[in-house]
Design a protein around this motif. Structure first.
Motif, PDB file in Angstrom:
ATOM      1  N   VAL A  98     -34.651  -6.591 -22.246  1.00 58.01           N
ATOM      2  CA  VAL A  98     -36.029  -5.998 -22.131  1.00 58.01           C
ATOM      3  C   VAL A  98     -36.224  -5.051 -23.344  1.00 58.01           C
ATOM      4  O   VAL A  98     -35.416  -4.174 -23.699  1.00 58.01           O
ATOM      5  N   ASN A  99     -37.364  -5.328 -24.236  1.00 60.39           N
ATOM      6  CA  ASN A  99     -37.373  -4.519 -25.495  1.00 60.39           C
ATOM      7  C   ASN A  99     -37.838  -3.124 -25.041  1.00 60.39           C
ATOM      8  O   ASN A  99     -39.020  -2.811 -24.706  1.00 60.39           O
ATOM      9  N   SER A 100     -36.813  -2.329 -25.019  1.00 61.93           N
ATOM     10  CA  SER A 100     -36.878  -1.084 -24.315  1.00 61.93           C
ATOM     11  C   SER A 100     -36.000  -0.126 -25.021  1.00 61.93           C
ATOM     12  O   SER A 100     -34.956  -0.728 -25.652  1.00 61.93           O
ATOM     13  N   THR A 101     -36.067   1.221 -25.084  1.00 63.82           N
ATOM     14  CA  THR A 101     -34.934   2.122 -25.481  1.00 63.82           C
ATOM     15  C   THR A 101     -34.509   2.810 -24.375  1.00 63.82           C
ATOM     16  O   THR A 101     -35.064   3.009 -23.374  1.00 63.82           O
ATOM     17  N   HIS A 114     -31.633   3.696 -21.249  1.00 63.00           N
ATOM     18  CA  HIS A 114     -30.864   2.939 -20.188  1.00 63.00           C
ATOM     19  C   HIS A 114     -31.403   2.557 -18.833  1.00 63.00           C
ATOM     20  O   HIS A 114     -31.031   1.883 -18.034  1.00 63.00           O
ATOM     21  N   ASP A 115     -32.721   3.026 -18.998  1.00 63.31           N
ATOM     22  CA  ASP A 115     -33.446   2.758 -17.944  1.00 63.31           C
ATOM     23  C   ASP A 115     -34.689   1.994 -17.965  1.00 63.31           C
ATOM     24  O   ASP A 115     -35.696   1.989 -17.948  1.00 63.31           O
ATOM     25  N   ALA A 116     -34.123   0.705 -18.121  1.00 62.53           N
ATOM     26  CA  ALA A 116     -34.947  -0.714 -18.235  1.00 62.53           C
ATOM     27  C   ALA A 116     -35.681  -1.190 -16.950  1.00 62.53           C
ATOM     28  O   ALA A 116     -36.725  -1.624 -17.153  1.00 62.53           O
ATOM     29  N   TYR A 117     -35.129  -0.825 -16.048  1.00 63.52           N
ATOM     30  CA  TYR A 117     -35.544  -1.318 -14.589  1.00 63.52           C
ATOM     31  C   TYR A 117     -36.359  -0.356 -13.774  1.00 63.52           C
ATOM     32  O   TYR A 117     -35.878   0.522 -13.634  1.00 63.52           O
ATOM     33  N   GLY A 174     -39.625  -7.791 -17.114  1.00 60.71           N
ATOM     34  CA  GLY A 174     -38.099  -7.407 -16.676  1.00 60.71           C
ATOM     35  C   GLY A 174     -38.261  -7.081 -15.279  1.00 60.71           C
ATOM     36  O   GLY A 174     -37.211  -7.387 -14.585  1.00 60.71           O
ATOM     37  N   ASP A 175     -39.176  -6.119 -14.775  1.00 64.63           N
ATOM     38  CA  ASP A 175     -38.846  -5.900 -13.370  1.00 64.63           C
ATOM     39  C   ASP A 175     -39.038  -6.940 -12.300  1.00 64.63           C
ATOM     40  O   ASP A 175     -38.664  -6.925 -11.312  1.00 64.63           O
ATOM     41  N   ARG A 176     -40.067  -7.728 -12.810  1.00 63.99           N
ATOM     42  CA  ARG A 176     -40.076  -9.035 -11.854  1.00 63.99           C
ATOM     43  C   ARG A 176     -39.194  -9.829 -11.700  1.00 63.99           C
ATOM     44  O   ARG A 176     -38.469 -10.235 -10.704  1.00 63.99           O
ATOM     45  N   THR A 177     -38.453 -10.100 -12.933  1.00 66.39           N
ATOM     46  CA  THR A 177     -37.248 -10.785 -13.126  1.00 66.39           C
ATOM     47  C   THR A 177     -36.263 -10.316 -12.303  1.00 66.39           C
ATOM     48  O   THR A 177     -35.482 -11.242 -11.514  1.00 66.39           O
ATOM     49  N   VAL A 178     -35.888  -9.036 -12.535  1.00 65.29           N
ATOM     50  CA  VAL A 178     -34.847  -8.366 -11.768  1.00 65.29           C
ATOM     51  C   VAL A 178     -34.866  -8.276 -10.354  1.00 65.29           C
ATOM     52  O   VAL A 178     -34.087  -8.582  -9.590  1.00 65.29           O
ATOM     53  N   SER A 179     -36.358  -7.902 -10.094  1.00 66.09           N
ATOM     54  CA  SER A 179     -36.612  -7.734  -8.385  1.00 66.09           C
ATOM     55  C   SER A 179     -36.368  -9.168  -7.787  1.00 66.09           C
ATOM     56  O   SER A 179     -36.023  -9.034  -6.802  1.00 66.09           O
TER      57      SER A 179
END
Length: 41
Positions: free
Chosen positions: A4-7, A9-12, A20-25
């Motif tokens: 996930v293109n983010s900064t 540690h809280d990517a989810y 990212g949320d959809r894939t991990v969920s």
């Protein structure tokens, strides 16, 4: 691997990245892994 293109540690569920949320969920709820690496912009 899900990237996930983010900064930080809280990517989810914390940065509003729907891809990212959809894939991990999906993995957590149904155990389904993507067929290939996923890059969420």
């Amino acid at each position: 691997m899900v990237t996930v293109n983010s900064t930080g540690h809280d990517a989810y569920l914390a940065n509003g990245n729907e891809c990212g949320d959809r894939t991990v969920s999906r993995f957590l709820a149904m155990g389904e892994r993507p067929g290939r690496d996923v890059y969420c912009d």
